[in-house]
Design a protein around this motif. Structure first.
Motif, PDB file in Angstrom:
ATOM      1  N   LEU A   1      41.109  31.610  33.375  1.00 28.77           N
ATOM      2  CA  LEU A   1      40.867  32.594  34.488  1.00 28.77           C
ATOM      3  C   LEU A   1      40.806  31.797  35.803  1.00 28.77           C
ATOM      4  O   LEU A   1      40.443  30.653  35.642  1.00 28.77           O
ATOM      5  CB  LEU A   1      39.473  33.413  33.969  1.00 28.77           C
ATOM      6  CG  LEU A   1      38.236  32.811  33.881  1.00 28.77           C
ATOM      7  CD1 LEU A   1      37.335  33.991  33.844  1.00 28.77           C
ATOM      8  CD2 LEU A   1      38.016  31.932  33.067  1.00 28.77           C
ATOM      9  N   LEU A   2      41.134  32.725  36.813  1.00 29.84           N
ATOM     10  CA  LEU A   2      41.116  32.134  38.210  1.00 29.84           C
ATOM     11  C   LEU A   2      39.863  32.488  39.037  1.00 29.84           C
ATOM     12  O   LEU A   2      39.769  33.257  39.738  1.00 29.84           O
ATOM     13  CB  LEU A   2      42.221  32.544  38.966  1.00 29.84           C
ATOM     14  CG  LEU A   2      43.627  32.001  38.358  1.00 29.84           C
ATOM     15  CD1 LEU A   2      44.388  32.864  37.834  1.00 29.84           C
ATOM     16  CD2 LEU A   2      44.632  31.476  39.678  1.00 29.84           C
TER      17      LEU A   2
ATOM     18  N   GLY B   1      44.931  43.128  39.698  1.00 36.98           N
ATOM     19  CA  GLY B   1      45.218  41.741  39.344  1.00 36.98           C
ATOM     20  C   GLY B   1      44.724  41.137  38.330  1.00 36.98           C
ATOM     21  O   GLY B   1      43.417  40.706  38.234  1.00 36.98           O
ATOM     22  N   SER B   2      45.371  41.309  37.115  1.00 34.72           N
ATOM     23  CA  SER B   2      44.790  40.631  35.599  1.00 34.72           C
ATOM     24  C   SER B   2      44.906  39.363  35.668  1.00 34.72           C
ATOM     25  O   SER B   2      44.173  38.784  35.038  1.00 34.72           O
ATOM     26  CB  SER B   2      45.497  41.600  34.486  1.00 34.72           C
ATOM     27  OG  SER B   2      45.685  42.996  34.803  1.00 34.72           O
ATOM     28  N   GLY B   3      46.082  38.722  36.056  1.00 33.24           N
ATOM     29  CA  GLY B   3      46.287  37.420  36.010  1.00 33.24           C
ATOM     30  C   GLY B   3      46.625  37.130  34.524  1.00 33.24           C
ATOM     31  O   GLY B   3      47.714  38.004  34.067  1.00 33.24           O
TER      32      GLY B   3
ATOM     33  N   SER C   1      40.049  36.947  32.753  1.00 28.85           N
ATOM     34  CA  SER C   1      38.809  37.652  33.812  1.00 28.85           C
ATOM     35  C   SER C   1      38.523  39.048  33.325  1.00 28.85           C
ATOM     36  O   SER C   1      37.237  39.188  33.131  1.00 28.85           O
ATOM     37  CB  SER C   1      39.081  37.749  35.192  1.00 28.85           C
ATOM     38  OG  SER C   1      40.211  38.412  35.556  1.00 28.85           O
TER      39      SER C   1
ATOM     40  N   ASP D   1      48.076  44.975  36.467  1.00 29.33           N
ATOM     41  CA  ASP D   1      49.017  44.000  37.077  1.00 29.33           C
ATOM     42  C   ASP D   1      50.384  44.429  37.135  1.00 29.33           C
ATOM     43  O   ASP D   1      50.672  45.334  36.295  1.00 29.33           O
ATOM     44  CB  ASP D   1      48.646  42.859  36.301  1.00 29.33           C
ATOM     45  CG  ASP D   1      49.276  41.501  37.032  1.00 29.33           C
ATOM     46  OD1 ASP D   1      48.154  40.830  37.263  1.00 29.33           O
ATOM     47  OD2 ASP D   1      50.291  41.232  37.240  1.00 29.33           O
ATOM     48  N   LEU D   2      51.132  43.756  37.950  1.00 22.34           N
ATOM     49  CA  LEU D   2      52.645  43.783  37.928  1.00 22.34           C
ATOM     50  C   LEU D   2      53.180  43.644  36.491  1.00 22.34           C
ATOM     51  O   LEU D   2      54.115  44.235  35.866  1.00 22.34           O
ATOM     52  CB  LEU D   2      53.400  43.047  38.893  1.00 22.34           C
ATOM     53  CG  LEU D   2      53.387  43.590  40.368  1.00 22.34           C
ATOM     54  CD1 LEU D   2      54.346  42.433  41.050  1.00 22.34           C
ATOM     55  CD2 LEU D   2      54.550  44.916  40.201  1.00 22.34           C
TER      56      LEU D   2
ATOM     57  N   ASP E   1      51.804  48.599  40.419  1.00 23.64           N
ATOM     58  CA  ASP E   1      52.248  47.736  41.447  1.00 23.64           C
ATOM     59  C   ASP E   1      51.394  48.289  42.898  1.00 23.64           C
ATOM     60  O   ASP E   1      51.331  49.381  43.324  1.00 23.64           O
ATOM     61  CB  ASP E   1      53.675  48.321  41.888  1.00 23.64           C
ATOM     62  CG  ASP E   1      54.252  47.317  43.022  1.00 23.64           C
ATOM     63  OD1 ASP E   1      53.501  46.712  43.701  1.00 23.64           O
ATOM     64  OD2 ASP E   1      55.537  47.665  43.310  1.00 23.64           O
ATOM     65  N   CYS E   2      50.682  47.319  43.220  1.00 22.79           N
ATOM     66  CA  CYS E   2      49.695  47.578  44.710  1.00 22.79           C
ATOM     67  C   CYS E   2      50.539  48.115  45.880  1.00 22.79           C
ATOM     68  O   CYS E   2      50.210  48.654  46.526  1.00 22.79           O
ATOM     69  CB  CYS E   2      49.158  46.230  44.948  1.00 22.79           C
ATOM     70  SG  CYS E   2      47.887  45.675  43.766  1.00 22.79           S
ATOM     71  N   GLY E   3      51.918  47.693  45.814  1.00 17.87           N
ATOM     72  CA  GLY E   3      52.801  48.347  46.894  1.00 17.87           C
ATOM     73  C   GLY E   3      52.809  49.758  46.856  1.00 17.87           C
ATOM     74  O   GLY E   3      52.982  50.528  47.858  1.00 17.87           O
TER      75      GLY E   3
ATOM     76  N   ASP F   1      42.062  41.435  43.509  1.00 16.32           N
ATOM     77  CA  ASP F   1      42.522  40.074  43.215  1.00 16.32           C
ATOM     78  C   ASP F   1      44.041  40.184  43.030  1.00 16.32           C
ATOM     79  O   ASP F   1      44.555  39.215  42.417  1.00 16.32           O
ATOM     80  CB  ASP F   1      41.631  39.464  41.956  1.00 16.32           C
ATOM     81  CG  ASP F   1      41.805  38.182  41.889  1.00 16.32           C
ATOM     82  OD1 ASP F   1      42.097  37.453  43.067  1.00 16.32           O
ATOM     83  OD2 ASP F   1      41.793  37.136  40.817  1.00 16.32           O
ATOM     84  N   ALA F   2      44.936  40.905  43.793  1.00 19.70           N
ATOM     85  CA  ALA F   2      46.103  40.911  43.551  1.00 19.70           C
ATOM     86  C   ALA F   2      46.952  40.368  44.777  1.00 19.70           C
ATOM     87  O   ALA F   2      48.094  40.198  44.914  1.00 19.70           O
ATOM     88  CB  ALA F   2      46.556  42.145  43.211  1.00 19.70           C
ATOM     89  N   HIS F   3      46.026  40.483  46.018  1.00 22.99           N
ATOM     90  CA  HIS F   3      46.649  39.855  47.228  1.00 22.99           C
ATOM     91  C   HIS F   3      48.133  40.565  47.636  1.00 22.99           C
ATOM     92  O   HIS F   3      48.804  39.822  48.306  1.00 22.99           O
ATOM     93  CB  HIS F   3      47.157  38.419  47.045  1.00 22.99           C
ATOM     94  CG  HIS F   3      45.891  37.561  46.504  1.00 22.99           C
ATOM     95  ND1 HIS F   3      45.352  36.287  47.086  1.00 22.99           N
ATOM     96  CD2 HIS F   3      45.350  37.699  45.159  1.00 22.99           C
ATOM     97  CE1 HIS F   3      44.428  36.121  46.132  1.00 22.99           C
ATOM     98  NE2 HIS F   3      44.646  36.521  45.129  1.00 22.99           N
ATOM     99  N   HIS F   4      48.081  41.741  47.411  1.00 24.73           N
ATOM    100  CA  HIS F   4      49.325  42.477  47.966  1.00 24.73           C
ATOM    101  C   HIS F   4      49.044  43.928  48.524  1.00 24.73           C
ATOM    102  O   HIS F   4      48.461  44.440  47.869  1.00 24.73           O
ATOM    103  CB  HIS F   4      50.323  42.612  46.715  1.00 24.73           C
ATOM    104  CG  HIS F   4      51.717  43.151  47.474  1.00 24.73           C
ATOM    105  ND1 HIS F   4      52.462  42.550  48.267  1.00 24.73           N
ATOM    106  CD2 HIS F   4      52.253  44.638  47.126  1.00 24.73           C
ATOM    107  CE1 HIS F   4      53.493  43.497  48.424  1.00 24.73           C
ATOM    108  NE2 HIS F   4      53.376  44.592  47.752  1.00 24.73           N
TER     109      HIS F   4
HETATM  110  C1  LIG Z   1      44.952  35.690  41.227  1.00 25.12           C
HETATM  111  S1  LIG Z   1      45.851  36.567  40.021  1.00 25.12           S
HETATM  112  C2  LIG Z   1      44.791  37.397  39.366  1.00 25.12           C
HETATM  113  C3  LIG Z   1      43.907  36.528  38.639  1.00 25.12           C
HETATM  114  C4  LIG Z   1      42.584  37.273  37.541  1.00 25.12           C
HETATM  115  N1  LIG Z   1      42.158  38.338  38.450  1.00 25.12           N
HETATM  116  C5  LIG Z   1      41.496  36.120  37.251  1.00 25.12           C
HETATM  117  O1  LIG Z   1      40.476  36.063  38.088  1.00 25.12           O
HETATM  118  O2  LIG Z   1      41.876  35.367  36.642  1.00 25.12           O
HETATM  119  C6  LIG Z   1      46.953  37.854  40.982  1.00 25.12           C
HETATM  120  C7  LIG Z   1      47.440  38.609  40.194  1.00 25.12           C
HETATM  121  O3  LIG Z   1      47.972  39.473  41.171  1.00 25.12           O
HETATM  122  C8  LIG Z   1      49.193  39.969  40.442  1.00 25.12           C
HETATM  123  N2  LIG Z   1      50.062  40.834  41.474  1.00 25.12           N
HETATM  124  C9  LIG Z   1      50.994  40.257  42.465  1.00 25.12           C
HETATM  125  N3  LIG Z   1      51.231  41.225  43.320  1.00 25.12           N
HETATM  126  C10 LIG Z   1      51.042  42.489  42.587  1.00 25.12           C
HETATM  127  C11 LIG Z   1      51.416  43.761  42.855  1.00 25.12           C
HETATM  128  N4  LIG Z   1      52.346  44.289  43.777  1.00 25.12           N
HETATM  129  N5  LIG Z   1      50.630  44.817  42.117  1.00 25.12           N
HETATM  130  C12 LIG Z   1      50.297  44.452  41.075  1.00 25.12           C
HETATM  131  N6  LIG Z   1      49.575  43.183  40.730  1.00 25.12           N
HETATM  132  C13 LIG Z   1      50.057  42.211  41.642  1.00 25.12           C
HETATM  133  C14 LIG Z   1      50.103  38.869  39.928  1.00 25.12           C
HETATM  134  O4  LIG Z   1      50.813  39.359  38.795  1.00 25.12           O
HETATM  135  C15 LIG Z   1      48.749  37.977  39.385  1.00 25.12           C
HETATM  136  O5  LIG Z   1      48.751  38.201  38.057  1.00 25.12           O
END
Ligand SMILES: C[S@@+](CC[C@H](N)C(=O)[O-])C[C@H]1O[C@@H](n2cnc3c(N)ncnc32)[C@H](O)[C@@H]1O
Length: 317
Positions: free
Chosen positions: A139-140, A165-167, A171, A192-193, A209-211, A234-237
């Protein structure tokens, strides 16, 4: 109260130190059975060295003079005094603070990250040789957040956690296990994507998709899940779009955590400027281990009642 950009000094500093010392004494006796933490010991020692200094002068002046006269003693005390001022400056602002006020106070800290420590700690706090794991899945999370989230969950007792953002899924499972450990009947919904395939009775994983934030979670799910909520971005998008979308469903008392917030500050400012007074930084958690010792610097928010009064229902369109 002094402007947030002006570090506490003079008589205000003295009064705050005396008050915090007395609060510390009471807490140590009542809650800690006389046991002092490292911080309690340090604060007590420094306050006791400062209080007897010349009454009519600011401690800043007395300590500067002492350092010039006797560097061996005075320089150490100068460092202590600066740490004490930074701490009391935050403490006197209270627990719940406007994001803009936090940004103004950042002038006293690391020029880029607004933390009490530098880039060296930030570089390694998610784990340098490898990521930390929960039940075998990486986990991040920073080591600080690894301690902050359980404290937040134990206090908030969220009935629902939404993770964007499940990673790898570690988490979400970790959140669900903490709900269970605290005896909270709650669920984690994580999107998550790339949908995670782990099975856990307390977690539902989704593809989204966060988009296109409307598609992250079914609106019926968002309307029906019990509060209080903990929402973790936590998805950054498309951060501004995602938090704006979740905002429609958040109620006063719910928490919104925006991880890795340094790069997301413009999005956070944009979002907050559209909702003035609706969210306050909970500095109990952002500053638990020192100012912004978290990946969610200035970004552990509690939803406050709106200016036009508290709402009992989510603002669902
Ligand atoms: C930093 S990781 C999440 C880490 C996780 N929450 C943890 O703490 O272990 C970011 C995640 O955001 C997802 N992500 C990136 N762009 C995305 C989008 N447009 N929509 C949904 N998820 C997205 C990535 O696939 C990645 O798994």
């Amino acid at each position: 109260m002094a402007d947030a950009a002006e570090l506490i000094s003079g008589d205000l500093l003295k009064a705050a130190a005396v008050k915090y010392l007395s609060d510390t004494k009471a807490r140590v006796q009542q809650e800690q059975r006389g046991l002092l933490s490292i911080f309690d010991s340090w604060f007590t020692r420094v306050a006791k060295a400062l209080i007897p200094l010349e009454r009519g002068r600011p401690w800043e002046d007395s300590v500067t003079e002492l350092a010039a006269r006797s560097p061996a003693v005075g320089q150490g005390l100068q460092w202590d005094l600066q740490r004490l001022r930074l701490f009391l400056h935050r403490w006197q602002q209270g627990r719940f603070v406007e994001f803009a006020q936090r940004e103004r106070s950042a002038a006293h800290y690391h020029p880029h990250y607004g933390t009490e420590f530098g880039i060296d700690v930030l570089l390694t706090c998610q784990g340098a040789p490898a990521l930390m794991r929960w039940r075998g899945t990486p986990l991040l999370k920073t080591v600080f957040d690894f301690a902050i989230y359980p404290a937040l969950i134990s206090e908030l007792r969220p009935r629902t956690i939404f993770e964007i953002g499940s990673g790898l899924g570690g988490s979400a499972v970790w959140f669900a296990d903490h709900l269970a450990l605290c005896g909270i009947e709650g669920c984690v919904h994580s999107v998550d994507l790339k949908k995670v395939e782990i099975e856990h009775p307390g977690v539902s994983f989704y593809h989204g998709d966060c988009g296109n934030p409307d598609t992250l979670f079914d609106p019926e799910l968002l309307r029906s899940q019990p509060h209080p909520w903990l929402v973790v971005e936590d998805a950054h998008h498309n951060v501004a779009g995602v938090i704006e979308h979740m905002h429609q469903f958040l109620l006063p008392g719910d928490y919104l955590v925006i991880e890795d917030s340094e790069v997301k500050r413009p999005a956070i400012r944009q979002f907050l400027s559209a909702h003035p007074g609706n969210y306050l930084v909970d500095t109990r958690f952002t500053d638990y281990f020192g100012r912004n010792a978290t990946c969610a610097g200035d970004s552990i928010f509690v939803r406050a009642p709106a200016h036009d009064g508290p709402r009992s229902q989510p603002n669902v369109p």
